[in-house]
Design a protein around this motif. Structure first.
Motif, PDB file in Angstrom:
ATOM      1  N   ARG A 122      -3.089 -84.070  28.075  1.00  0.00           N
ATOM      2  CA  ARG A 122      -2.873 -84.240  29.506  1.00  0.00           C
ATOM      3  C   ARG A 122      -3.625 -83.208  30.343  1.00  0.00           C
ATOM      4  N   ALA A 123      -3.491 -81.952  29.992  1.00  0.00           N
ATOM      5  CA  ALA A 123      -3.959 -80.885  30.875  1.00  0.00           C
ATOM      6  C   ALA A 123      -5.484 -80.820  30.904  1.00  0.00           C
ATOM      7  N   ALA A 124      -6.033 -80.516  32.102  1.00  0.00           N
ATOM      8  CA  ALA A 124      -7.490 -80.467  32.229  1.00  0.00           C
ATOM      9  C   ALA A 124      -7.953 -79.314  33.121  1.00  0.00           C
ATOM     10  N   VAL A 125      -7.041 -78.439  33.536  1.00  0.00           N
ATOM     11  CA  VAL A 125      -7.446 -77.328  34.393  1.00  0.00           C
ATOM     12  C   VAL A 125      -6.785 -76.046  33.918  1.00  0.00           C
ATOM     13  N   VAL A 126      -7.583 -74.971  33.899  1.00  0.00           N
ATOM     14  CA  VAL A 126      -7.075 -73.630  33.607  1.00  0.00           C
ATOM     15  C   VAL A 126      -7.364 -72.787  34.840  1.00  0.00           C
ATOM     16  N   HIS A 127      -6.286 -72.313  35.463  1.00  0.00           N
ATOM     17  CA  HIS A 127      -6.433 -71.596  36.728  1.00  0.00           C
ATOM     18  C   HIS A 127      -6.789 -70.130  36.516  1.00  0.00           C
ATOM     19  N   PHE A 147     -11.445 -71.522  46.023  1.00  0.00           N
ATOM     20  CA  PHE A 147     -11.206 -70.648  44.874  1.00  0.00           C
ATOM     21  C   PHE A 147     -12.276 -69.557  44.757  1.00  0.00           C
ATOM     22  N   HIS A 148     -13.468 -69.793  45.308  1.00  0.00           N
ATOM     23  CA  HIS A 148     -14.551 -68.815  45.136  1.00  0.00           C
ATOM     24  C   HIS A 148     -14.251 -67.497  45.852  1.00  0.00           C
ATOM     25  N   GLU A 149     -13.244 -67.495  46.728  1.00  0.00           N
ATOM     26  CA  GLU A 149     -12.862 -66.271  47.438  1.00  0.00           C
ATOM     27  C   GLU A 149     -11.696 -65.541  46.769  1.00  0.00           C
ATOM     28  N   LEU A 150     -11.254 -66.030  45.625  1.00  0.00           N
ATOM     29  CA  LEU A 150     -10.101 -65.419  44.959  1.00  0.00           C
ATOM     30  C   LEU A 150     -10.389 -63.994  44.512  1.00  0.00           C
ATOM     31  N   PRO A 151      -9.410 -63.090  44.630  1.00  0.00           N
ATOM     32  CA  PRO A 151      -9.580 -61.712  44.156  1.00  0.00           C
ATOM     33  C   PRO A 151      -9.381 -61.627  42.647  1.00  0.00           C
ATOM     34  N   SER A 152     -10.339 -62.160  41.918  1.00  0.00           N
ATOM     35  CA  SER A 152     -10.207 -62.271  40.464  1.00  0.00           C
ATOM     36  C   SER A 152     -11.580 -62.252  39.821  1.00  0.00           C
ATOM     37  N   ARG A 153     -11.621 -61.853  38.562  1.00  0.00           N
ATOM     38  CA  ARG A 153     -12.864 -61.963  37.779  1.00  0.00           C
ATOM     39  C   ARG A 153     -13.208 -63.420  37.523  1.00  0.00           C
ATOM     40  N   PHE A 154     -12.263 -64.320  37.787  1.00  0.00           N
ATOM     41  CA  PHE A 154     -12.449 -65.745  37.528  1.00  0.00           C
ATOM     42  C   PHE A 154     -12.214 -66.520  38.834  1.00  0.00           C
ATOM     43  N   PRO A 155     -13.156 -66.448  39.784  1.00  0.00           N
ATOM     44  CA  PRO A 155     -12.944 -67.075  41.092  1.00  0.00           C
ATOM     45  C   PRO A 155     -13.257 -68.571  41.083  1.00  0.00           C
ATOM     46  N   TYR A 156     -12.495 -69.298  40.291  1.00  0.00           N
ATOM     47  CA  TYR A 156     -12.681 -70.747  40.167  1.00  0.00           C
ATOM     48  C   TYR A 156     -11.529 -71.309  39.352  1.00  0.00           C
ATOM     49  N   ALA A 157     -11.422 -72.621  39.372  1.00  0.00           N
ATOM     50  CA  ALA A 157     -10.571 -73.312  38.408  1.00  0.00           C
ATOM     51  C   ALA A 157     -11.494 -73.800  37.291  1.00  0.00           C
ATOM     52  N   LEU A 158     -11.088 -73.607  36.076  1.00  0.00           N
ATOM     53  CA  LEU A 158     -11.892 -74.049  34.938  1.00  0.00           C
ATOM     54  C   LEU A 158     -11.416 -75.432  34.514  1.00  0.00           C
ATOM     55  N   LEU A 159     -12.310 -76.396  34.569  1.00  0.00           N
ATOM     56  CA  LEU A 159     -11.976 -77.769  34.196  1.00  0.00           C
ATOM     57  C   LEU A 159     -12.415 -77.993  32.759  1.00  0.00           C
ATOM     58  N   GLY A 197      -1.687 -79.212  38.705  1.00  0.00           N
ATOM     59  CA  GLY A 197      -2.205 -78.717  37.434  1.00  0.00           C
ATOM     60  C   GLY A 197      -1.563 -77.422  36.977  1.00  0.00           C
ATOM     61  N   GLN A 198      -0.239 -77.337  37.056  1.00  0.00           N
ATOM     62  CA  GLN A 198       0.450 -76.074  36.769  1.00  0.00           C
ATOM     63  C   GLN A 198       1.075 -75.993  35.374  1.00  0.00           C
ATOM     64  N   GLY A 199       1.315 -77.129  34.713  1.00  0.00           N
ATOM     65  CA  GLY A 199       2.146 -77.134  33.511  1.00  0.00           C
ATOM     66  C   GLY A 199       1.637 -76.288  32.370  1.00  0.00           C
ATOM     67  N   MET A 200       0.435 -76.600  31.848  1.00  0.00           N
ATOM     68  CA  MET A 200      -0.103 -75.819  30.738  1.00  0.00           C
ATOM     69  C   MET A 200      -0.325 -74.375  31.151  1.00  0.00           C
ATOM     70  N   ASN A 201      -0.733 -74.173  32.401  1.00  0.00           N
ATOM     71  CA  ASN A 201      -0.977 -72.813  32.880  1.00  0.00           C
ATOM     72  C   ASN A 201       0.289 -71.968  32.809  1.00  0.00           C
ATOM     73  N   LEU A 202       1.391 -72.523  33.270  1.00  0.00           N
ATOM     74  CA  LEU A 202       2.653 -71.787  33.208  1.00  0.00           C
ATOM     75  C   LEU A 202       3.052 -71.530  31.760  1.00  0.00           C
ATOM     76  N   GLY A 203       2.834 -72.513  30.888  1.00  0.00           N
ATOM     77  CA  GLY A 203       3.166 -72.333  29.482  1.00  0.00           C
ATOM     78  C   GLY A 203       2.377 -71.198  28.844  1.00  0.00           C
ATOM     79  N   ILE A 204       1.089 -71.101  29.148  1.00  0.00           N
ATOM     80  CA  ILE A 204       0.267 -70.019  28.590  1.00  0.00           C
ATOM     81  C   ILE A 204       0.721 -68.667  29.133  1.00  0.00           C
ATOM     82  N   CYS A 205       1.078 -68.634  30.425  1.00  0.00           N
ATOM     83  CA  CYS A 205       1.586 -67.375  30.984  1.00  0.00           C
ATOM     84  C   CYS A 205       2.911 -66.982  30.329  1.00  0.00           C
ATOM     85  N   ASP A 206       3.796 -67.969  30.098  1.00  0.00           N
ATOM     86  CA  ASP A 206       5.007 -67.711  29.306  1.00  0.00           C
ATOM     87  C   ASP A 206       4.635 -67.064  27.982  1.00  0.00           C
TER      88      ASP A 206
END
Length: 385
Positions: free
Chosen positions: A45-50, A90-102, A289-298
Motif C-alpha cells: 500500500r504505502a508509497a511515500v516516505v516523509h 517540502f523543499h523549504e523544510l528544515p531537514s536534510r531531506f527536504p522532500y517526500a520520497l516516493l 500518507g502517514q501510516g507506514m511513516n508512523l510505524g517506522i517512527c514507532d
C-alpha cells in the motif's frame, strides 16, 4: 538448529518490524524476527516516505540506500479536478531531506531486510506465533509448536495482531469501515512526475503518486472496491476525480488490489514485556500518507528504548515509548480523518472549502505549518540547549 531464546522477539516483518529489528541489531541486541508469510510481498500500500521518517531511518543507516531508489517530490498538491487548491512546499523544510520520497513499500522492506542480513539477522519464514505467556524474566512464545523464550516481544504484526490479542490489549475505534482501491499503473498524464497529488472529490479522495520507472500509484476511497481493478475501472476513477481538461489515460495496469480500514488505536502500546508498534497499535485512512511513516517512527523509538533497557537502563524507558508514541498516533488518526472529511465535503460546502484552502495556501506561515505536519517534522523532538 533454531534458537530457543532471544533478547527480543519481533513478530511481523513489514517496515515496522524490520526497522525495530535493525535498530536493535545495530545496538548489539539479540533479535529474532518472524513472519507468517513465506516470502515478502512484492506489492504494497504505502508509497511515500516523509522527511521526518527519513531522518529517523538515517539514525539506523537506512536512509541513504532508500533515497537512492526513490523519486524526490519537492512539493505536495491538493486539487479539485483542474484547480490547484493548495501547494505544500517540502523543499523549504528544515531537514536534510527536504522532500517526500516516493518509493514502493516493497523497496523499503528490501532495503531494511538487506541491512539486517548484513548484520547476520534473517527473517524466519513462514513462521507463526500461536501463543504467549509471561514468565518471571520475560515471555514464553509458542512458535510453530516450539517454545521460544524472550525478554521482550514486539507485536508488529498488523491490524489483526496475534501479539495484541494474546496480550489482551483492547483495540478501539469507530465501527464504520473505509474501502480503498489501489493500483500501480502507467498513464499518459500532464501531471508532474515529481509531485504527489491529493484530489478532493465528493465520492472520496484520490491519491496520485509517481514512482520510479514511470509508474504511478493510485489510491482511492470507494464504496466497494473490486478485488482486481482493471484498466476500465481505474480509468473511470480518474475520469471522475482526476484532471478534466486534459485527462489522464491509463495505458497499463501493473497490479491492483483493495483493502479496508477502520480508524482504531490500541488501549496501550505496552503490557509488561509485550509492546506494540505500527498497525498492531494504530490503523487509519491512508490520506496524507502517514501510516507506514508512523510505524517506522514507532519502530526506531521502540528499538532504541529496548536497547537502552537491555544495556542496563531503567524499564521506565518502555513506559516513555508508550507515553510518546500513543499520543502521536492519536494525532495522526485525527489528521487522516480530517483529510477524508475535507475530501467528502457536501457539494453545497465545496466552494467555501476550496476558497478557504486557496486562501490558506497563500499565507507562507500556514503553508509551512502544513508542510511540517505532513512531513512529520512537527513531531520531531526539540534539540536540547
Amino acid at each position: 538448529m533454531r534458537p530457543t531464546s532471544t533478547d527480543v522477539l519481533v513478530v511481523g516483518a513489514g517496515p515496522t518490524g524490520l526497522a525495530t529489528a535493525l535498530t536493535l541489531a545495530r545496538r548489539g541486541a539479540e533479535v529474532t524476527v518472524l513472519d507468517q508469510v513465506a516470502a515478502p510481498p512484492v506489492t504494497s500500500r504505502a508509497a511515500v516516505v516523509h522527511a521526518y521518517t527519513l531522518e529517523v531511518l538515517d539514525r539506523i543507516g537506512a536512509a541513504a540506500p532508500l533515497v537512492a531508489q526513490g523519486v524526490r517530490a519537492p512539493r505536495f498538491t491538493v486539487r479539485d479536478r483542474d484547480r490547484m487548491l493548495l501547494a505544500v512546499p517540502f523543499h523549504e523544510l528544515p531537514s536534510r531531506f527536504p522532500y517526500a520520497l516516493l518509493v514502493s513499500q516493497a523497496v523499503t522492506e528490501k532495503v531494511l531486510t538487506d541491512q539486517l542480513a548484513d548484520l547476520g539477522v534473517r527473517v524466519r519464514r513462514p513462521c507463526r506465533l500461536t501463543g504467549l505467556s509471561h514468565t518471571a524474566d520475560g515471555v514464553r512464545a509458542q512458535v510453530d509448536g516450539a517454545e521460544l523464550r524472550a525478554r521482550y516481544v514486539v507485536g508488529a504484526d498488523g491490524l489483526h495482531s496475534t501479539v495484541r490479542q494474546a496480550a489482551g490489549i483492547g483495540f478501539t475505534g469507530p465501527s464504520d469501515e473505509e474501502s480503498f482501491v489501489l493500483a500501480d499503473v502507467r498513464v499518459q498524464s500532464v501531471l508532474p512526475r515529481d509531485e504527489a497529488a491529493l484530489f478532493l472529490a465528493r465520492p472520496g479522495p484520490l491519491v496520485w503518486a509517481p514512482l520510479p520507472d514511470g509508474v504511478v500509484r493510485i489510491v482511492a476511497a470507494v464504496p466497494a472496491a473490486p478485488a482486481e481493478p482493471d484498466a476500465a475501472y481505474l480509468q473511470a476513477l480518474l475520469d471522475e476525480r482526476g484532471p478534466r481538461r486534459r485527462p489522464d489515460r491509463v495505458t497499463e495496469v501493473l497490479w491492483g488490489s483493495r483493502f479496508r480500514v477502520r480508524h482504531r488505536i490500541a488501549d496501550t502500546f505496552r503490557a509488561g514485556p509485550v509492546l506494540l508498534a505500527g498497525d498492531a497499535g494504530h490503523v487509519h485512512s491512508p490520506a496524507g500518507g502517514q501510516g507506514m511513516n508512523l510505524g517506522i517512527c514507532d519502530a526506531v523509538t521502540l528499538g532504541t528504548a529496548l536497547a537502552d533497557v537491555l544495556d542496563g537502563g531503567p524499564e521506565t524507558a518502555l513506559d516513555g515509548y508508550d507515553a510518546r508514541q500513543r499520543p502521536m498516533a492519536e494525532d495522526v488518526l485525527s489528521f487522516a480523518a480530517g483529510l477524508t472529511r475535507l475530501a467528502t465535503t457536501s457539494p453545497a460546502r465545496r466552494p467555501a472549502r476550496d476558497v478557504l484552502l486557496r486562501l490558506l495556501g497563500g499565507v507562507p506561515p500556514v503553508r509551512r505549518r502544513i508542510a511540517l505536519r505532513l512531513s512529520g517534522l512537527s513531531h520531531r523532538e526539540p534539540t536540547p540547549g
